[in-house]
Each structure stands twice: as C-alpha cells, then as structure tokens.
Design an enzyme around this catalytic site. Sequence first.
Site, PDB file in Angstrom:
ATOM      1  N   ALA A   1       0.875  -1.178   0.000  1.00  0.00           N
ATOM      2  CA  ALA A   1       0.000   0.000   0.000  1.00  0.00           C
ATOM      3  C   ALA A   1       0.905   1.219   0.000  1.00  0.00           C
ATOM      4  CB  ALA A   1      -0.918  -0.009   1.216  1.00  0.00           C
TER       5      ALA A   1
ATOM      6  N   ASN B   1      -4.097   3.551 -15.314  1.00  0.00           N
ATOM      7  CA  ASN B   1      -4.233   2.801 -14.061  1.00  0.00           C
ATOM      8  C   ASN B   1      -5.579   3.114 -13.405  1.00  0.00           C
ATOM      9  OD1 ASN B   1      -3.928   1.601 -11.582  1.00  0.00           O
ATOM     10  ND2 ASN B   1      -2.066   2.682 -11.015  1.00  0.00           N
TER      11      ASN B   1
ATOM     12  N   CYS C   1      -5.784   0.952  -9.043  1.00  0.00           N
ATOM     13  CA  CYS C   1      -4.948   0.973  -7.846  1.00  0.00           C
ATOM     14  C   CYS C   1      -5.835   0.850  -6.606  1.00  0.00           C
ATOM     15  CB  CYS C   1      -4.122   2.247  -7.745  1.00  0.00           C
ATOM     16  SG  CYS C   1      -3.136   2.296  -6.233  1.00  0.00           S
TER      17      CYS C   1
ATOM     18  N   GLY D   1       1.060 -10.894 -13.125  1.00  0.00           N
ATOM     19  CA  GLY D   1       0.489 -11.471 -11.909  1.00  0.00           C
ATOM     20  C   GLY D   1       1.297 -12.684 -11.475  1.00  0.00           C
ATOM     21  N   GLY D   2       2.378 -12.447 -10.742  1.00  0.00           N
ATOM     22  CA  GLY D   2       3.119 -13.545 -10.131  1.00  0.00           C
ATOM     23  C   GLY D   2       4.106 -14.277 -11.011  1.00  0.00           C
TER      24      GLY D   2
END
Lengths: 255, 302
Positions: free
Chosen positions: B69, B126, B129, B242-243
């Site tokens: 964050a 974006n 977020c 993503g990962g």
Amino acid sequence: MKLMNTHLHAISVIAEKTIKMDIVIEKKLLETIRPGQFVYIQIGSSSEHMLRRPISIADVDIEKELLTLVYKELGEGTRKLSQLKKGDPLNLLIPCGNGYRIDQLQLSHALLIGGGIGVPPLYYLAKKLVEKGIKVTTIIGFQSKEDVFFEEEFKGLGDCFVTTNDGSYGQQGYVTDSIEKEQPEFDNYFACGPNPMLKAIELKLTDKKGFLSLEERMGCGIGACYACVVPTKDEKGSKKICQDGPVFSAGEVKI
Amino acid sequence: MTLAINLPGLQLKNPIMPASGCFSFGREYSHFYDLSELGAIMIKAATEEKRLGNSTPRVAETKSGMLNAIGLQNPGVLKIIENELPFLGGYDLPVIANIAGSTVEEYENVAKALRQTDLIHAIELNISCPNVKEGGVQFGTVPEVAYEVTRRVKEQASVPVYVKLSPNAADIVAVAQAVESAGADGLTMINTLTGMTIDLHKRRPLLSNKVGGLSGPAIKPVAIRMIYDVYKAVNIPIIGMGGIMTTEDVLEFLMAGASAVAVGTANFQNPMICKELIDDLPTTLKQYGFESIEEAIGSAHR
C-alpha cells in the site's frame, strides 16, 4: 552493491532468539563495507518468501574473509534462516544502504547507543572508530537479562553500560536513563534501535551532533519501490531508508 | 528464434518488461543489467501533482506473495518528464507511462501533460490501484465508469492507451469490453487483489493503510483465468502480469492470451529476473514446441 551467492561459515545462538551468522565473503568486497550498512538476504530458494530480509552488518573480518550478521528471530523468515547449517548456500544483496560515514567526521569521543537488535551495527562501528584513535563509550539496552549480547565485546573497546527494561541485568530502565546517570562526555553520538528510543535520544541530546539508524519493512531493498520511506523533518518530502539511509543525521527525518 | 512482437505503439524486442511500481524509473536496476535488454519498461504511476503516499508499514510479506500500500507516491507528471524520462531516453527501450488520478479530470490532465514528451511510447491507464482513498480502483470496477475515463483519456493522449484492469471488478470481461469500445488500444492485466494481514502482537492490520494489494505467485492462477476469459471477449492485445517468476509462467500467460508480460514482485526477490527470463525464454518455447512468440499467444484456446 552486488547480488551474490555465497555460503554460511558458522551459526550460533548468542542470546534469547538472537542468532550470529558468519558468512564467507571475498576480501575485496569486505574492504568496501562501511559500518551501518546492511545485507538484504533471500529466505530459501522458492517463491514462498518473496521479500528478502534486511540484516545489519555486525562485524567484518577481512583476513578471514568473513562477514558477521546478528539478527533476532521475529517471524517465519528469520526462523528459516536459523535452521541453516555450515556450508548451506545464501543469496545476498551486499552492501546496502549508506552506513555511518565516519571518514567525514572530526571527533575524539563517540557515544554509541543501541537498543535490542539495534546493537549489532554499532559493534563494527566501534571497532572502526577505535581503529581511528577515537574514544568510544557504549550504552546498550535490552528487554531482559537473557537478551543481552556483545557486552564483553564492547568492553574490550571502551566503557560499556548495560540497561534492561525489567532491571534483571545492569541498570534498570532505558538507555536514556543510563545517559542521565553516567553523563558521558562525547562529541558525536551514533544510535540504532527502535523508533521510540531514537526519538527519545534525539529529544534528549539536542546540543550534540548525532546519527540515527532506522529500520522499516522493505520491498526491493535498492530504492525502487518506495516501501521503506520516512518523512523529512519538514514533511514536504521523504527519504528511502534502504537507499538514502538507514543512517540519517539527527534532525534530518521525522521519526 | 526471434522474441520480437509488435503491439500498438510498441516494437518489443522481446515480450518481457518490468511492471509499474516495482521498478521505479529504472535507475536502480540499471546497476544490475543493461535496460536496453528489456522488451519495454512500465514506469511508476504519475499523478498530476506530487504525492507523498501512505504511512509505513507499506509492505508485508504473505505466503508466495506480498501486500503493498504505497499510495502512488511520485513527484508528479511534470517532474517525471523533466527528471526521469531523459534517463530512459538513453536506452533502446519503449517506455510505457502509467497514469493515475483521483478524478477523471486528473487523468485527462496527466495524459495531456505527457503530450509534451516524445520519450514515451504508450500510456498505461491505471484505473485499478487499490491503495488510494479516492480514485484508483473505483474507476476500474464499474464498466460505465471505466468506459468514460478511457474515452476521455484517449481524447487527450498522443500515444496508444493500454487500460490496466482490476481483478477486484465483479465482471472483468464486462470492464474489458467497455474500455475496448471506448477506444483502448490494449489491456494490461491484472493489477493487485485487495487483501489484508493482521499483526497478532498489535491486534490490528499490519499495513498502516490496513488494506493492501496482493501480488506475487499467489495471484497467478487468478491472472491466468482472467486473461483466458478476456482474450475470448476482446480484439485488442493483452499484456499479462500477476506472479510471474519463471519462463514456464511466461509461456502460460502467452497461452492464456497475453501478447507480452510484465514482471513485478519477482524483481524484489531477484533483481536480475527480467534479464534471466529474456535469456531463457527461447529454450522454454522450443521445449514446448513453439517456433515463435506469436505461435504461443492464445494457444490454449485452439
């Protein structure tokens, strides 16, 4: 800064959940390390632990080509580190952060103040200061008797006073109580420990030049992700602890 | 084998690029390898004015992932144009500028400001977020709102616009179709999933923002499923993320329908990861019977 594979040379428990690790590092790299810098160490080799752990450098032995780290087991990552054995592989980013730039200072007597797991980086700092002919007085504080470490090591380098919060060893109270009692003479102070301690020291020693080493949860460890920031004193900007720090001049950032 | 692939505004030498927010503006990683090796770079989000972001702690590790964050800390779009883009201009490297805002007007203004530089090749919008109080994810979860912000940014932008989709939307396919019809040139997906972890000693959420965005290998299956579904429903290219940790992961994203991929969290564990993936990708493609990147894209659908 270098990303490197190396291995563990020795590991031992020196106090309650407090682990000392000696890691094999080549001479050439060790010679570049400043006290107060840290290593960013990978936990395991799988995807389970995506974030490395920042651990401060406690000592450097250039002749034996060894780097000493001291850390406290506080969670799963550090517990896993503690299960490693002599010869096990380690992956490090080294050295990270700015460290204490003592070459730029003119002083004859340094006061070192450490709290808990903030104590280790002060040991290599003390050694380097003594090497330069600077007198060192150390005040180190712990929670309790079983947490105490490095007292003998610091005593070998100058005066050393120990405090414990519960009074089970040394003087009862905080490091600031010990400063009050001992009234040590010094030109500059160097502190590392939890933020409330650093804040109290900064407020107490307003008439002296000091340096504070900060700790924070980190992401990348190299200044790219903005996870470990601290606001500047005027709150108009921020500094990155991993890259601009972890050492800041007293009054530079808002703790 | 050539790894090159052409997408709107982007001539990629290879399909690997660092994801926005994980790589700042490249300087720190340029000490580890030549940034010209990368397919492209997605730079840290720009807002109209400088933002200081959230209080710390801003990150927390979770099993095979992490929560963050940061809160869009950045010096503001004009400072980025002035101080960061010239550095990247020194590399043979397409630059994708991530833009964020609290209001549709702010998004428009950032896109407009970016017209004054020729050092960016595409915009990543974006709208996903999860870490700011206003704006961000709320623009990305409702198809009508996503449509409107995309349409208005497209009117301002001088380069192709890729819309970054949120996995926190109830129906990501509907959002994807909405932004396509608003004129999006491409999609990037997925942003982080909202999550939380609690400090047992302090008895409160560990992150100062309480909620953070979950990234890392833990979210990879979610990303693959969403790309698989969206690929079937739209006709614009997808940059997948993503990962990603391995070249097998890259291939899986390509098979699901991504034309290129971005690597985020893995940079923190291994600062060399993007270069290693680029070097190893041809071997993996061959191993699974592909002669080119294009052959692999969407191959799980055939």
